[in-house]
Structures are given as C-alpha cells and as structure tokens.
Design an enzyme around this catalytic site. Structure first.
Site, PDB file in Angstrom:
ATOM      1  N   HIS A 138      -3.403  35.591  67.536  1.00  0.00           N
ATOM      2  CA  HIS A 138      -3.415  36.290  66.243  1.00  0.00           C
ATOM      3  C   HIS A 138      -4.283  37.546  66.404  1.00  0.00           C
ATOM      4  CE1 HIS A 138      -4.605  36.869  61.978  1.00  0.00           C
ATOM      5  NE2 HIS A 138      -3.573  36.104  61.663  1.00  0.00           N
ATOM      6  N   ASP A 169      -9.777  29.148  68.788  1.00  0.00           N
ATOM      7  CA  ASP A 169      -9.404  29.509  67.423  1.00  0.00           C
ATOM      8  C   ASP A 169      -8.645  28.313  66.842  1.00  0.00           C
ATOM      9  OD1 ASP A 169      -7.904  30.280  65.230  1.00  0.00           O
ATOM     10  OD2 ASP A 169      -7.259  32.196  66.076  1.00  0.00           O
ATOM     11  N   LYS A 194      -6.654  27.319  55.104  1.00  0.00           N
ATOM     12  CA  LYS A 194      -5.490  26.791  55.828  1.00  0.00           C
ATOM     13  C   LYS A 194      -5.565  25.266  55.943  1.00  0.00           C
ATOM     14  CE  LYS A 194      -4.925  30.995  58.552  1.00  0.00           C
ATOM     15  NZ  LYS A 194      -3.769  31.689  57.989  1.00  0.00           N
ATOM     16  N   CYS A 243       0.899  38.854  61.967  1.00  0.00           N
ATOM     17  CA  CYS A 243      -0.392  39.279  62.560  1.00  0.00           C
ATOM     18  C   CYS A 243      -0.499  38.858  64.028  1.00  0.00           C
ATOM     19  CB  CYS A 243      -1.583  38.737  61.794  1.00  0.00           C
ATOM     20  SG  CYS A 243      -1.677  39.333  60.119  1.00  0.00           S
ATOM     21  N   GLN A 258      -5.102  27.232  63.090  1.00  0.00           N
ATOM     22  CA  GLN A 258      -3.854  26.466  62.936  1.00  0.00           C
ATOM     23  C   GLN A 258      -3.953  25.103  63.598  1.00  0.00           C
ATOM     24  OE1 GLN A 258      -1.536  27.562  61.003  1.00  0.00           O
ATOM     25  NE2 GLN A 258      -1.949  29.756  60.909  1.00  0.00           N
TER      26      GLN A 258
HETATM   27  N1  PLP Z   1      -6.022  32.702  63.921  1.00  0.00           N
HETATM   28  C1  PLP Z   1      -4.824  32.184  63.645  1.00  0.00           C
HETATM   29  C2  PLP Z   1      -4.094  31.429  64.717  1.00  0.00           C
HETATM   30  C3  PLP Z   1      -4.262  32.360  62.379  1.00  0.00           C
HETATM   31  O1  PLP Z   1      -3.052  31.858  62.108  1.00  0.00           O
HETATM   32  C4  PLP Z   1      -4.984  33.085  61.404  1.00  0.00           C
HETATM   33  C5  PLP Z   1      -4.405  33.338  60.078  1.00  0.00           C
HETATM   34  O2  PLP Z   1      -3.205  33.369  59.896  1.00  0.00           O
HETATM   35  C6  PLP Z   1      -6.244  33.580  61.736  1.00  0.00           C
HETATM   36  C7  PLP Z   1      -6.725  33.370  62.995  1.00  0.00           C
HETATM   37  C8  PLP Z   1      -7.059  34.344  60.750  1.00  0.00           C
HETATM   38  O3  PLP Z   1      -7.521  33.490  59.748  1.00  0.00           O
HETATM   39  P1  PLP Z   1      -8.268  34.055  58.466  1.00  0.00           P
HETATM   40  O4  PLP Z   1      -7.377  35.118  57.895  1.00  0.00           O
HETATM   41  O5  PLP Z   1      -8.398  32.870  57.585  1.00  0.00           O
HETATM   42  O6  PLP Z   1      -9.579  34.594  58.922  1.00  0.00           O
END
Ligand code: PLP
Length: 402
Positions: free
Chosen positions: A121, A198, A224, A362, A201
């Site tokens: 992401h 990370d 999430k 993203c 997900q």
């Molecule tokens: N990492 C992953 C794999 C994501 O899917 C997302 C959000 O879609 C993020 C990071 C970023 O999360 P946040 O917008 O809650 O900071």
C-alpha cells in the site's frame, strides 16, 4: 459462527441504499461498527470524558483506566509481551511514518537499502521513500509472481551488507495474498535486519501473535477491525522502542522540561505527544472484545470459505479476470471485466445497494505490475454471507449483459 446474530449487531446493515438493502463489500477500505463499539463511544462521552494521565479528579482517573484497559486488550489481542510495547497512533499510516522517522532515521544512512514487496500500500512505500530522499538510501522491491505470491528465492537474494530494513504487508489489500511473514522475518533476522509488518489487512482477518511471528514492528488500523476511525497501534519490541528518539514532542510525553533539555517519559508515552484519541481507543477496545467473543479462528475460517466461494462464482463470469490468485489468500477479490470501466460498474452496483471499490486502491505499483490502472474490488468482513456474493454476481451479470 451465528451469522444472523452477528449481522444484527451492525445497525448500518439494516439501512437501505438506493431502495435496496445495503450489501457492504468494501471492508478492505473500512469496516462497519457493531452496537457495542458505537455504545462504548457514547458511554465514554456521557460518563467518563476527561483528559488522561494528568488531573487528580475522578473522571481523569476513570478515563485513564479506560484508555489503559484498551491498550491491554490490544496487547493481548496481538500477543505483545507488555502494554509498554503498544503505542496509540491514528492508524497504520501514522505508525509506519513513526517508524520511518525514528528507527529509520537512526539506522538508515547513505547507500543503505530498504526491502518492500511489490504489493505494498502507498502508506508502506511513501514514508520510506521520503526517508530515502533525505538520507540518500534506496528502496529495493521484493518481486512477486503472476499469481500474486512473493518469490521467496528472489527475496533471499536481495539481502546485501547495505540492507537495513524490511517492511512488508501481512495481507495484500489488492490481491488478498497472505504473505509468509514469519518465514520472511526469519530470513531477515538471519541477515541481522529488522522487519515491520503492516497488519492493516492482517489483524482483522487472521489470528496474530507478534511474538510468534518475531516481528520487530507491527501496525494495525482500528477502523479496518470494526473499531473507530482515527485510532490504531504501533507495536514495537521494547528494546527497539527504548532506543528510538521520539518523533513528535509536546505534552504528555515528558518527565521534565527545561529550555536546554527534556527528559522523556518511559514507554509507550514518549511516543504519544499531545492529547490522544481517548474515546476511539476505548472504542477499539470494545471492537477487540467483540472480535474475541466471536473468535479469530472462526472469523478466519468463515472469511476464507467465503473467499473461495466468491472466487469460484466470479471466475464463472465470462470476460472477468481476477487479479491475484495466490493459493493462500483471504477476504479480497480484485477483478477486471473485459470492455467495462471499473468505476462505471461500481456506480451501477451502488444503484442496487452493493458497495464495492473501484480504482487503484492506494497500491499503484502492484496494479502496474499486472498491467492495469484500476480494478473492481469486493472485500469480505465477518458479517458477509453467501447471499451477498450471489447478489454481487447477479448484479455484475445483469450489467455485463445490458
Ligand atoms: N496498509 C494496507 C495494507 C492498507 O490496506 C491500508 C488501508 O487501506 C493501509 C496500510 C493504510 O491504513 P490507514 O489508512 O488506516 O492508515
């Protein structure tokens, strides 16, 4: 898992969208909130609202207890060894920025290398890129294959004496691939390199134990995982966090301040400058209680079964191509349909109350790797049913054939 009971816990699922019952298949973007989370916010503001760690009065004491109780719930949920290792942040994006600006700033220099998978992401790319620009370091992508799996043999070959950091997603928000993070951490550690996972997900869909993974850093976003927006956590091993210099300064993170020096508070408070998002932390605690009440094993099982069902049903549609066919995947189906613009199809499905996402999610580098700039994405949560998937397939067929 009693799906009817779970569904009745989510008031939003009762609403109509464009005269149809809402079918929420945009869980990778954010999840809906159960009653208990909504009520915990309301109760906190009605009964306990105060700033924390400071005042000597009853409400300050109660708010502090609630805030710290939420931290302990999260500690237990991710298997951290102590609440000191759990830092409240806004979400995964802020957690990764914190690590890049503290640990990264301390350990990464000119000519050094950071390994990121090709499926990250943007929030696990851009903070490292900013650091690299500032430090004269560089990002090396870890290649994936056309199924959407990391090529582990290639990953191993990328380590050099200049490798300083590995930062990888546990589950891809585009492909749904569940990455072999434990194995990848093991390989990185054998080269003396730290790893950030990370878990944005991962944590909502899989049982997580950061000690079993041996992750150096782990992140999650509350929204999430059926919790509120604007709250998440950074987990870090105590020994690493202790050596890191705070990123943001201000109130709430100090023991003693003078004009020529400041003594910081102990962990985790030295990384929590300013008034935190207290109510939403309490809400995240309620979400964790809720997930644990259902059981992560049951959630994992339900969602993976539904992922298989959806994959099979979608694959039977002529001209539909799923992007990401890793054998070990969960909860996310990205796809393109020949001759159909993804955002137009998302709009048509919305007319029938079906919420899916269209766009680059993203994660532009992984879309470019698959030769597309946009996909449709249906993503599953705990309340989704086989009927939701059937409705999606019917909706797609109706508009494809028009
Ligand atoms: N990492 C992953 C794999 C994501 O899917 C997302 C959000 O879609 C993020 C990071 C970023 O999360 P946040 O917008 O809650 O900071």
């Amino acid at each position: 898992m009693k799906l009817d009971t779970i569904r009745s816990d989510f008031p939003i699922l009762k609403r109509k969208v464009n005269d149809h019952s809402l079918i929420w298949l945009d869980n990778a973007a954010t999840t809906q909130k159960p009653h208990c989370v909504i009520e915990s916010l309301s109760r906190y503001y009605k009964e306990n609202n105060s700033n924390v760690h400071r005042g000597a009065h009853t409400l300050a004491k109660e708010a502090t207890e609630e805030y710290e109780a939420a931290r302990k719930k999260i500690q237990k949920f991710i298997g951290a060894s102590s609440p000191e290792e759990v830092v409240f942040v806004r979400g995964t994006t802020e957690a990764i920025n914190l690590v890049a600006n503290t640990y990264g700033n301390l350990t990464i220099g000119r000519g050094d290398e950071i390994l990121l998978t090709q499926m990250e992401h943007h929030s696990n790319i851009v903070p490292w890129q900013m650091l690299c620009k500032y430090k004269g370091a560089r990002i090396i992508p870890i290649p994936i294959n056309k199924k959407g799996d990391i090529i582990l043999e290639e990953y191993e070959k990328l380590f050099t004496p200049r490798t300083r950091m590995v930062s990888i997603t546990q589950v891809s928000n585009v492909l749904g691939t569940i990455n072999p993070v434990k194995q990848m951490i093991n390989i990185a550690h054998s080269h003396g390199v730290s790893v950030l996972v990370d878990g944005a997900q991962g944590a909502p869909h899989l049982g997580v134990n950061v000690q079993d993974l041996d992750a150096d850093f782990y992140t999650l976003s509350g929204h999430k995982a059926y919790g509120p927006t604007g709250i998440g956590i950074l987990y870090g091993k105590k020994a690493l966090l202790e050596n890191m210099i705070p990123w943001q300064g201000g109130g709430g993170m100090i023991k003693d301040v003078d004009f020529d020096r400041t003594v910081y508070l102990e962990l985790p408070y030295k990384f929590e400058a300013g008034t935190g998002n207290i109510a939403d932390a309490v809400g995240l605690g309620a979400a964790i209680d809720y997930l644990e009440g259902i059981g992560m094993y049951n959630i994992e099982h339900h969602e993976q079964e539904l992922t298989r069902y959806a994959t099979e049903a979608l694959s039977s549609i002529n001209g539909l191509h799923i992007i990401g066919n890793a054998p070990h995947k969960t909860s996310v189906m990205s796809f393109i349909i020949e001759g159909i613009d993804p955002s137009k199809m998302a709009g048509l499905l919305d007319q029938e109350g079906i919420a899916v996402r269209a766009g680059h999610h993203c994660a532009q580098p992984v879309l470019k790797y698959f030769g597309v700039d946009s996909t449709l994405r249906a993503s599953i949560g705990i309340y989704n049913t086989h009927k939701d998937i059937d409705a999606l397939v019917q909706g797609l067929l109706k508009h494809i054939n028009q």
